[in-house]
Design an enzyme around this catalytic site. Structure first.
Site, PDB file in Angstrom:
ATOM      1  N   LYS A  45       1.565   3.761  26.907  1.00  0.00           N
ATOM      2  CA  LYS A  45       2.285   4.254  25.911  1.00  0.00           C
ATOM      3  C   LYS A  45       2.779   5.812  26.028  1.00  0.00           C
ATOM      4  CE  LYS A  45      -0.336   1.625  22.407  1.00  0.00           C
ATOM      5  NZ  LYS A  45      -1.039   1.820  20.950  1.00  0.00           N
ATOM      6  N   TYR A  85       5.288  -4.415  16.423  1.00  0.00           N
ATOM      7  CA  TYR A  85       4.172  -4.129  15.366  1.00  0.00           C
ATOM      8  C   TYR A  85       4.312  -4.635  14.031  1.00  0.00           C
ATOM      9  CZ  TYR A  85       2.237  -0.861  18.826  1.00  0.00           C
ATOM     10  OH  TYR A  85       1.393  -0.462  19.928  1.00  0.00           O
ATOM     11  N   ASN A 148      -3.706   6.700  21.623  1.00  0.00           N
ATOM     12  CA  ASN A 148      -4.671   5.977  22.385  1.00  0.00           C
ATOM     13  C   ASN A 148      -4.258   5.175  23.690  1.00  0.00           C
ATOM     14  OD1 ASN A 148      -3.188   3.735  21.323  1.00  0.00           O
ATOM     15  ND2 ASN A 148      -4.729   2.685  20.008  1.00  0.00           N
ATOM     16  N   HIS A 151      -1.484  -0.175  25.536  1.00  0.00           N
ATOM     17  CA  HIS A 151      -1.441  -1.500  24.529  1.00  0.00           C
ATOM     18  C   HIS A 151      -1.812  -2.620  25.509  1.00  0.00           C
ATOM     19  CE1 HIS A 151       0.102  -4.787  22.070  1.00  0.00           C
ATOM     20  NE2 HIS A 151       0.516  -5.302  22.988  1.00  0.00           N
ATOM     21  N   GLU A 162       4.940 -11.362  23.015  1.00  0.00           N
ATOM     22  CA  GLU A 162       4.989 -10.113  23.486  1.00  0.00           C
ATOM     23  C   GLU A 162       5.818 -10.111  24.733  1.00  0.00           C
ATOM     24  OE1 GLU A 162       1.350  -7.811  23.032  1.00  0.00           O
ATOM     25  OE2 GLU A 162       1.441  -8.101  20.867  1.00  0.00           O
TER      26      GLU A 162
END
Ligand code: IDP
Ligand code: MG
Length: 187
Positions: A45, A85, A148, A151, A162
């Site tokens: 990310k 998402y 965080n 992914h 995905e």
């Protein structure tokens, strides 16, 4: 150095309790290859890219033995993120999540190997960094759920969806796995 890794030491090293043999890396299947080919989407990310953690993430997956079959850096389009998402669209943190995910480039990757979906979830650790175990990527590099680092797809079906969302099939490379062929994994 030659003495330490010489022929006499090697069988002991390979059969020691800390080094799982190839059989532990595979799932049985009926006929054909002894493991099911599985792929997952992993993405570093924007905070992970900013913090120069791309190399560390790649190293962890390579060291584990997984095979990189696709990788690109991109500024994630909002259309892709909205689809990626879509389960979270009604969550109060959704606008902040999209803002975070568009704050800089991401590095998207497709990794392949036996049980790569489950293993990569274990390697990245708990969603909430405060709960993530030391040794996991989130447990080593992150202290807050909203930053965080990484992914990874959470199911085989989700991974397929995905991968199709983030990659064209022409961007995935089905390269010959010399390590596999030389006997590190069963045929
Ligand atoms: P996952 O990334 O471990 O699969 P999900 O529940 O799918 O976790 O959530 C997707 C992402 O949304 C998380 O990785 C995190 O970036 C963000 N997120 C989830 N829950 C929260 C929250 O409570 N506050 C802020 N961000 C959150
Ligand atoms: Mg998720």
């Amino acid at each position: 150095m030659g003495g330490l890794l010489g022929r006499a030491a090697l069988p002991g090293l390979l059969s020691g309790p800390r080094v799982p043999g190839p059989r532990l890396l595979v799932r049985p299947s009926s006929g054909g290859s002894s493991w099911t080919r599985e792929r997952t989407l992993v993405a570093v990310k924007p905070d992970g890219v900013q913090r120069r953690l791309v190399g560390d993430v790649i190293q962890r997956f390579e060291r584990r033995g997984f095979k990189l079959v696709g990788m690109k850096m991109l500024q994630a389009p909002e259309r892709v993120l909205a689809e990626h998402y879509h389960d979270l669209q009604r969550k109060p943190f959704y606008p902040a999540l999209i803002s975070y995910m568009t704050s800089g480039p991401v590095v998207a990757m497709v990794w392949e190997g036996p049980n790569v979906v489950g293993s990569s979830r274990a390697m990245i650790g708990h969603t909430d960094s405060a709960e993530a175990a030391p040794g996991t990527i989130r447990g080593d590099f992150s202290i807050h759920i909203s930053r965080n680092i990484i992914h990874a797809s959470d199911s085989v079906e989700g991974a397929q969806r995905e991968i199709q969302l983030w990659f064209q099939s022409s961007e995935l490379v089905d390269w010959a796995d010399e390590v596999h062929q030389s006997g590190i994994y069963p045929p």
